[in-house]
Design a protein around this motif. Sequence first.
Motif: not given
Length: 555
Positions: A223-229, A236-237
């Motif tokens: 799941r790309p970062v821009q689509f993460m909740s 992730h960070q």
Amino acid sequence: MTSLDVRDMLDLPNSAGPRPAKKQKLTNVRPNLKGLQREVQSLGGDNPISIVPAVPQYKKRRLVGRKPAAKWELKPFKNSAREDDMTLKHWRRKTEVPPKQEAQEGEGGEAAESEVKEELDDSAFAKFNVQVNIPKYDDEQYEAKLKDEDWTKEETDYLMQTARDFDLRWPLVWDRYEYQPASPPDTEGTESTALVPEHKPRTLEDIKARYYDVAAKMMAVHRPVQFMSQVEFSLHQLMSSFNPVQEALRKRFAENAMSRSSEERREEESLLIELKRIMARSERLNEERKDLYARLDAPPSSSNVGVYTTSAGLQQLVQQLMNADKSKKRKSILGPEGTPTAGPGAAPVDRRESAVREPAAAATPATTKKGGAGPAERRKLSEEDQVVFGVSTHDRLQSGPQFRYDRIAKMVSSRSAVLASRITNVLTELEIPPRLVMPTLEVGTAFEALLGSINVLLDTRKASDKLDGEIKLAEAQKAEREKKEGKKKEEEAGQVEEAAGAAEAEGEIKAEGAEKERSVSVARAGSVQAQQAAHKRSASVLSQVSDKSTKRQKK
């Protein structure tokens, strides 16, 4: 009347002897013997009777239902949490299967029975086998995203399998981590010259860093970062910013802090106290030095000086300086942005500021009235930190403690009984309890907003009901007015018709009389003609009135 008065009337001496003490009855609790009458027990007196008849007592007969006993059978079951197909047996209540129809006998019935036998029950404890989600990858993804010079694919696979086996319990993973690189295959009759990779001991921080790196990269692949909740992005960070060196230093510092002796602890406390004293002294010295430089430097004239040439202007300037001194009260001479101030105006830059005084100019705490160093300037919290720590600002605080629920309940209790009941009915329709179970700050704010919306809705509904009532009242008045006007017009038309009929009847009678009495006299005939002309004129007028009334009714 007292006892002395009675003795005086009976001539008895005032000194009365002591009253005889009552005998206290010694009552012992007698044992209650079952099977004997009360009279027989009283014959023994204070001594209980030693002969007691034995009363046989039997257990009550157990009421057994007429239903037949439940049948149990030994059924096999399996555990889906186990990797092997081990089959065990346990006792289960037998379920009565209705007899099958004769048409289903034969091969079809045998196949169905075999299928039923093959379906085994799953263990009730299989649901407790919760496994950790370990990142998975293939060879292409490893070569594209996860390749590392210090880690091979085989060792990475071993790490992931070990983490899955021990459910990410890192002390156990590090304790059981024993990876041995595979040796090259031996060839018969030839000496092997292949290079064997050297085994590297892995620390707990190295294992964590490799696992978090692989997990973060595979998380971004799926799941790309821009689509993460928000939760996924924070995780992730957190995994991407793991620093093994800082983690090792933290553990070493914790070990050193735990292994300190009492003497080292006291020495550290004394050093911290001395450091605070030195910092306070340096801050006070910097404050005094900046105050001196601010007094020596003349502030630039940025305003019009001609205003202060008159006596009224000078008086106003003196008043401003006095107010500034009163509000100052020996506080810090630095402005809001760290620039020194002198009087009502502030100098833009301190030219005599040296490099030694620059760090202290960034943040200088206010000094107390006695000249001591005040508390250090506190760090401003962000909006997220204020929400986490529950920090809130208030324009005006009331005296005494106040609970959130009391403030919420006051919004309902301050209203009238009818309006409060309506608000309660609205909350019941929304399935919201009138008393909050957990009145936190966010819940209280949302509930106050909801009550405000309900009040606006009720006020709007009240206004709409009032307007509907006024509209219905106006319509009723209009209908009644139209009804009255219709009745009046009908009465006027009836009167006109009656007058016209009477006039026609009179004309006919007079015409017949005139014909009969035509021979009487010429003068009477002339008068009769005049009367007939007048009657015709009135009939024309009445016809015109009736036409106008019909036009009004049509309108």
